[in-house]
Design an enzyme around this catalytic site. Structure first.
Site, PDB file in Angstrom:
ATOM      1  N   ASP A  12       5.985   7.835   9.135  1.00 46.73           N
ATOM      2  CA  ASP A  12       5.189   6.758   9.750  1.00 46.73           C
ATOM      3  C   ASP A  12       5.632   5.415   9.173  1.00 46.73           C
ATOM      4  O   ASP A  12       5.643   5.226   7.954  1.00 46.73           O
ATOM      5  CB  ASP A  12       3.702   7.027   9.452  1.00 46.73           C
ATOM      6  CG  ASP A  12       2.769   6.045  10.156  1.00 46.73           C
ATOM      7  OD1 ASP A  12       1.831   6.509  10.820  1.00 46.73           O
ATOM      8  OD2 ASP A  12       2.977   4.823  10.024  1.00 46.73           O
ATOM      9  N   GLU A 107       5.328   6.789  14.601  1.00 47.18           N
ATOM     10  CA  GLU A 107       5.186   7.989  13.776  1.00 47.18           C
ATOM     11  C   GLU A 107       5.585   9.239  14.552  1.00 47.18           C
ATOM     12  O   GLU A 107       5.463   9.302  15.770  1.00 47.18           O
ATOM     13  CB  GLU A 107       3.755   8.142  13.252  1.00 47.18           C
ATOM     14  CG  GLU A 107       2.744   8.320  14.348  1.00 47.18           C
ATOM     15  CD  GLU A 107       1.332   8.579  13.828  1.00 47.18           C
ATOM     16  OE1 GLU A 107       1.168   9.430  12.932  1.00 47.18           O
ATOM     17  OE2 GLU A 107       0.403   7.945  14.346  1.00 47.18           O
TER      18      GLU A 107
HETATM   19  P1  TTP Z   1      -0.280   2.488  12.313  1.00 49.13           P
HETATM   20  O1  TTP Z   1       0.851   3.376  11.884  1.00 49.13           O
HETATM   21  O2  TTP Z   1      -1.655   3.059  12.351  1.00 49.13           O
HETATM   22  O3  TTP Z   1      -0.348   1.216  11.339  1.00 49.13           O
HETATM   23  P2  TTP Z   1       0.806   0.380  10.691  1.00 49.13           P
HETATM   24  O4  TTP Z   1       2.141   0.964  10.941  1.00 49.13           O
HETATM   25  O5  TTP Z   1       0.659  -1.043  11.113  1.00 49.13           O
HETATM   26  O6  TTP Z   1       0.463   0.447   9.139  1.00 49.13           O
HETATM   27  P3  TTP Z   1       0.594   1.715   8.170  1.00 49.13           P
HETATM   28  O7  TTP Z   1       1.111   2.856   8.969  1.00 49.13           O
HETATM   29  O8  TTP Z   1       1.538   1.290   7.088  1.00 49.13           O
HETATM   30  O9  TTP Z   1      -0.782   1.951   7.648  1.00 49.13           O
HETATM   31  O10 TTP Z   1       0.020   1.896  13.730  1.00 49.13           O
HETATM   32  C1  TTP Z   1       1.321   1.527  14.154  1.00 49.13           C
HETATM   33  C2  TTP Z   1       1.281   0.284  15.008  1.00 49.13           C
HETATM   34  O11 TTP Z   1       0.444   0.497  16.134  1.00 49.13           O
HETATM   35  C3  TTP Z   1       0.705  -0.908  14.278  1.00 49.13           C
HETATM   36  O12 TTP Z   1       1.710  -1.650  13.575  1.00 49.13           O
HETATM   37  C4  TTP Z   1       0.076  -1.679  15.394  1.00 49.13           C
HETATM   38  C5  TTP Z   1      -0.296  -0.671  16.450  1.00 49.13           C
HETATM   39  N1  TTP Z   1      -1.734  -0.412  16.438  1.00 49.13           N
HETATM   40  C6  TTP Z   1      -2.538  -1.051  17.392  1.00 49.13           C
HETATM   41  O13 TTP Z   1      -2.025  -1.796  18.231  1.00 49.13           O
HETATM   42  N2  TTP Z   1      -3.876  -0.831  17.360  1.00 49.13           N
HETATM   43  C7  TTP Z   1      -4.489  -0.031  16.447  1.00 49.13           C
HETATM   44  O14 TTP Z   1      -5.714   0.134  16.441  1.00 49.13           O
HETATM   45  C8  TTP Z   1      -3.656   0.633  15.469  1.00 49.13           C
HETATM   46  C9  TTP Z   1      -4.277   1.536  14.434  1.00 49.13           C
HETATM   47  C10 TTP Z   1      -2.298   0.416  15.508  1.00 49.13           C
HETATM   48 MG    MG Z   2       2.518   3.012  10.634  1.00 47.13          MG
END
Ligand code: TTP
Ligand code: MG
Length: 416
Positions: A12, A107
């Site tokens: 991820d 991911e």
């Molecule tokens: P995530 O993998 O949940 O978050 P992240 O990569 O930003 O941070 P980390 O994994 O290090 O905790 O989500 C991936 C992308 O998806 C995130 O950069 C933005 C998008 N996203 C949204 O648009 N809305 C949301 O509610 C979430 C959780 C993520």
């Molecule tokens: Mg992420």
């Protein structure tokens, strides 16, 4: 080292959208960045790790996030760019296994079971995946590895950012035990307080609970929580969206119609595809031939193989049979071929299958020569005779195809 029955990777990207923005604009690096709409009414999509200590993150209203972290730079999202990076990341994961199951843009699960002979022990696998993603994109991906999907996913999150967490299957139950119940898959903001009220605060509490009691309170979900808490999760990594095919096709400089003119191109394609299959330790379950007519219509014929295979000889002979099934007389401007239904070549299981396989032994010997001395070292006598039709008359594209549309990962000018 005792081999794990299954090796499941969850990978991820760290602060994905924000990290891409910081990569593309060095001025944003090291700063708190929020990706979201410029308006104060929407929600934050993600926050860079510099912003997270302020308690901001995905799905928080922009107004609230700006109040908590007034110094944050607000950047509007660029979804096309994130999709392009996502494709790059998934392509790299596809280089590690034919079984890649993307869960979102950033991911995926990767089934690496039985690959120790290629990639080494799980920590080596994790380091290689992380390095490959960083080298290709300049971005960090966190990796969790265990024997089940669920534990792998919890593990990748555990080490964030820039993390690698390995949980050997035998230790998974104990590793999960101290974590809060909110980390159980399917337990959200409503269920967590219910579990806590019943006295289940940690995953260990749920693991040790009476399954019937959980079932009485939560129905089939209760059984599910009990299984996960005990690190049992039989779900396989879906191959449906993994690398579907490896192909090679070329647009010719002059159209061809006759079988004798088409076959040498299929021979070349078979050779390239077989070499790439073997380099990845894959076998193909089927072969497809694609022709583009001078009128730009694409037509194809495909067939499953009776036994999975990775040799030029077999791929080529099946392609020649398929050629006989095309009713169109030509002329054709493009000739392509692909191997699909990819799977790992299981050394133990299939060794007897390949033992008496002379062509394969010859081809792997040639692989070794090419690796040592470079392409063009070994050329088939048949190809030498046909030098004019086989060489230098088109642009070749080798591809690794993930979805229904072709995704060209490594366009390659033919260099032989
Ligand atoms: P995530 O993998 O949940 O978050 P992240 O990569 O930003 O941070 P980390 O994994 O290090 O905790 O989500 C991936 C992308 O998806 C995130 O950069 C933005 C998008 N996203 C949204 O648009 N809305 C949301 O509610 C979430 C959780 C993520
Ligand atoms: Mg992420």
């Amino acid at each position: 080292m005792i081999a794990w029955p299954r090796v499941i990777v969850h990978a991820d990207m760290d602060a994905f959208y924000a990290a891409v923005e910081q990569l593309d604009d060095p001025g944003l690096r090291g700063k708190p960045v929020l990706v979201g709409p410029r308006s104060w009414r929407g929600v934050v999509l993600t926050a860079s790790y510099e912003a997270r200590p302020y308690g901001v993150g995905s799905a928080m209203p922009v107004a609230e996030a700006r109040r908590r972290c007034p110094d944050a730079v607000m950047v509007p999202p660029r979804f096309e760019r994130y999709e392009a990076v996502s494709k790059q990341v998934m392509d790299i994961l596809g280089d590690f296994s034919p079984a890649v199951e993307p869960l979102s843009l950033d991911e995926a699960f990767v089934d690496m079971s039985g690959t120790e002979h290629i990639f080494g022990a799980p920590d080596g696998i994790g380091r290689k995946i992380r390095a490959a993603v960083y080298d290709a994109t300049g971005l960090r991906i966190s990796v969790g590895i265990s024997g089940t999907k669920y534990v792998a996913k919890v593990a990748s999150d555990h080490g964030k950012p820039d993390g690698l967490t390995i949980v050997p299957p035998a230790e998974a139950r104990a590793w999960l035990a101290p974590l809060p119940v909110s980390r159980l898959w399917g337990v959200g903001r409503k269920t967590a307080p219910k579990l806590e009220k019943l006295g289940y605060r940690t995953i260990g509490d749920v693991a040790g609970a009476d399954e019937r009691e959980l079932q009485a309170h939560f129905g089939s979900a209760g059984t599910h929580y009990h299984k996960l808490a005990n690190a049992t999760d039989p779900r396989r990594v879906s191959r449906g969206r993994g690398a579907k095919s490896i192909g090679s096709e070329r647009t010719l400089e002059r159209d061809v119609s006759r079988r004798e003119e088409i076959e040498p191109h299929l021979r070349r394609a078979a050779e390239r595809i077989a070499r790439r299959l073997r380099a990845k330790s894959y076998v193909a379950g089927g072969v497809r031939v694609r022709l583009k007519t001078s009128g730009f219509d694409l037509i194809s014929r495909q067939r499953k193989l009776s036994q999975p295979n990775d040799t030029e000889d077999i791929l080529f002979s099946v392609a020649c049979e398929l050629l006989g099934e095309f009713e169109h007389p030509g002329p054709f401007r493009l000739i392509g071929m692909a191997a699909f239904d990819l799977d790992w070549r299981q050394e133990a299981r299939q060794s007897d299958l390949f033992a008496a396989d002379e062509p394969r032994r010859l081809e792997t010997t040639i692989d070794g020569l090419i690796e040592r001395f470079g392409k063009g070292t070994v050329v088939r006598a048949k190809d030498l005779e046909r030098k004019d039709t086989v060489h230098d008359d088109g642009v070749n594209l080798d591809f690794l195809d993930y979805r229904d549309g072709e995704r060209v990962s490594k366009p390659e000018r033919d260099d032989r």
